[in-house]
Design a protein around this motif. Structure first.
Motif, PDB file in Angstrom:
ATOM      1  N   THR A 104      39.360  35.078  33.637  1.00 23.67           N
ATOM      2  CA  THR A 104      40.092  34.970  34.891  1.00 23.67           C
ATOM      3  C   THR A 104      41.521  35.479  34.714  1.00 23.67           C
ATOM      4  O   THR A 104      42.104  35.323  33.647  1.00 23.67           O
ATOM      5  CB  THR A 104      40.101  33.516  35.415  1.00 23.67           C
ATOM      6  N   GLY A 105      42.035  36.064  35.776  1.00 25.48           N
ATOM      7  CA  GLY A 105      43.414  36.563  35.769  1.00 25.48           C
ATOM      8  C   GLY A 105      44.421  35.497  36.167  1.00 25.48           C
ATOM      9  O   GLY A 105      45.603  35.793  36.351  1.00 25.48           O
ATOM     10  N   VAL A 106      43.958  34.266  36.315  1.00 25.66           N
ATOM     11  CA  VAL A 106      44.837  33.127  36.635  1.00 25.66           C
ATOM     12  C   VAL A 106      44.426  31.962  35.731  1.00 25.66           C
ATOM     13  O   VAL A 106      43.489  32.077  34.951  1.00 25.66           O
ATOM     14  CB  VAL A 106      44.727  32.722  38.131  1.00 25.66           C
ATOM     15  N   SER A 123      40.835  32.148  30.468  1.00 23.25           N
ATOM     16  CA  SER A 123      41.820  33.091  30.997  1.00 23.25           C
ATOM     17  C   SER A 123      41.992  34.268  30.036  1.00 23.25           C
ATOM     18  O   SER A 123      41.678  34.170  28.846  1.00 23.25           O
ATOM     19  CB  SER A 123      43.165  32.400  31.211  1.00 23.25           C
ATOM     20  N   ILE A 124      42.512  35.345  30.564  1.00 22.61           N
ATOM     21  CA  ILE A 124      42.810  36.517  29.739  1.00 22.61           C
ATOM     22  C   ILE A 124      43.741  36.117  28.602  1.00 22.61           C
ATOM     23  O   ILE A 124      43.556  36.515  27.458  1.00 22.61           O
ATOM     24  CB  ILE A 124      43.448  37.638  30.598  1.00 22.61           C
ATOM     25  N   MET A 135      35.653  40.355  34.342  1.00 17.87           N
ATOM     26  CA  MET A 135      36.993  39.913  34.733  1.00 17.87           C
ATOM     27  C   MET A 135      36.980  39.566  36.222  1.00 17.87           C
ATOM     28  O   MET A 135      36.478  40.330  37.039  1.00 17.87           O
ATOM     29  CB  MET A 135      38.028  40.996  34.425  1.00 17.87           C
ATOM     30  N   CYS A 136      37.533  38.393  36.552  1.00 20.26           N
ATOM     31  CA  CYS A 136      37.549  37.930  37.941  1.00 20.26           C
ATOM     32  C   CYS A 136      38.945  37.417  38.299  1.00 20.26           C
ATOM     33  O   CYS A 136      39.822  37.340  37.435  1.00 20.26           O
ATOM     34  CB  CYS A 136      36.500  36.842  38.151  1.00 20.26           C
ATOM     35  N   ASP A 137      39.113  37.044  39.565  1.00 20.06           N
ATOM     36  CA  ASP A 137      40.403  36.513  40.043  1.00 20.06           C
ATOM     37  C   ASP A 137      41.554  37.454  39.683  1.00 20.06           C
ATOM     38  O   ASP A 137      42.612  37.022  39.237  1.00 20.06           O
ATOM     39  CB  ASP A 137      40.685  35.120  39.448  1.00 20.06           C
ATOM     40  N   LEU A 138      41.336  38.740  39.858  1.00 21.86           N
ATOM     41  CA  LEU A 138      42.349  39.733  39.473  1.00 21.86           C
ATOM     42  C   LEU A 138      43.331  39.934  40.612  1.00 21.86           C
ATOM     43  O   LEU A 138      42.963  40.403  41.678  1.00 21.86           O
ATOM     44  CB  LEU A 138      41.671  41.054  39.093  1.00 21.86           C
ATOM     45  N   THR A 140      49.283  41.501  41.217  1.00 17.99           N
ATOM     46  CA  THR A 140      50.550  41.237  40.538  1.00 17.99           C
ATOM     47  C   THR A 140      50.394  41.125  39.023  1.00 17.99           C
ATOM     48  O   THR A 140      51.386  40.956  38.320  1.00 17.99           O
ATOM     49  CB  THR A 140      51.176  39.931  41.069  1.00 17.99           C
ATOM     50  N   LEU A 141      49.161  41.225  38.517  1.00 16.02           N
ATOM     51  CA  LEU A 141      48.966  41.129  37.066  1.00 16.02           C
ATOM     52  C   LEU A 141      49.636  42.306  36.373  1.00 16.02           C
ATOM     53  O   LEU A 141      49.491  43.464  36.777  1.00 16.02           O
ATOM     54  CB  LEU A 141      47.481  41.124  36.713  1.00 16.02           C
ATOM     55  N   ASP A 142      50.338  42.022  35.321  1.00 18.82           N
ATOM     56  CA  ASP A 142      51.011  43.026  34.505  1.00 18.82           C
ATOM     57  C   ASP A 142      49.973  43.979  33.890  1.00 18.82           C
ATOM     58  O   ASP A 142      48.873  43.558  33.523  1.00 18.82           O
ATOM     59  CB  ASP A 142      51.793  42.285  33.409  1.00 18.82           C
TER      60      ASP A 142
END
Length: 189
Positions: free
Chosen positions: A107-109, A145-146, A159-162, A165-167
């Protein structure tokens, strides 16, 4: 850990592009760099995709497998994201006979903010997401999480919840965790 503190070596592999915590690890531990000349983890397709996030090109071993293209899967809302994840897991686990231990969902969060994690109990029977990775939980799919999965890898990464605003370095770090196949669940909104 070391047999002889004066004669033994401890190797630490550090990718400066994955310093997502800004720790400057080499300086912090007085480590001497020893460059790796080839990407040894990913297929050519995954490496090309991952390095694209940091405007770089991977240096692949000539015998590295080409691999499948990275697959983007689009959804409209959080419920559809879970449906798409469910369909993908069904295809991988049932149709392609992939082992659950070979799949990781990143997850990206954080877990607490992840719509997928919050709705995980809505997944069909036999598709259980878990925060723990281990052999004892054969049929569970590791969800993390990542940031927590940094430095690890899996045959298949979803990969989910991307968030937009992810760097880019975080996206590079997450996507480069995949050894053989990579799927991205992307919002159309």
């Amino acid at each position: 850990l070391l047999k002889d503190k004066k004669k033994s070596y401890l190797w630490a592999f550090i990718d400066p592009l994955q310093d997502i915590f800004s720790r400057k690890s080499l300086e912090q531990f007085s480590l001497r760099p020893a460059p790796l000349f080839f990407n040894c983890r990913n297929t050519k397709e995954i490496a090309k995709f991952s390095y694209g996030w940091v405007d770089d090109k991977p240096h692949m071993h000539p015998e590295s497998p080409q691999g499948e293209e990275v697959e983007d899967i689009y959804y409209k809302d959080n419920h559809e994201q879970l449906d798409k994840l469910s369909d993908l897991l069904q295809e991988l686990l049932s149709d392609q006979k992939v082992l659950a231990k070979d799949i990781v969902v990143l997850t990206g969060v954080s877990h607490n903010k992840s719509p997928v994690w919050k709705m995980r109990d809505s997944l069909p029977e036999g598709m259980k997401l878990t925060k723990t990775r281990g052999r004892k939980q054969r049929n569970n799919i590791y969800f993390t999480s990542i940031w927590r999965f940094k430095g690890l890898d899996s045959k298949i990464v979803i990969m989910c919840d991307l968030k937009s605003t992810l760097d880019d370095n975080v996206m590079y770090c997450g996507s480069s965790r995949a050894k053989h196949r990579l799927y991205l669940l992307n919002s159309t909104s």
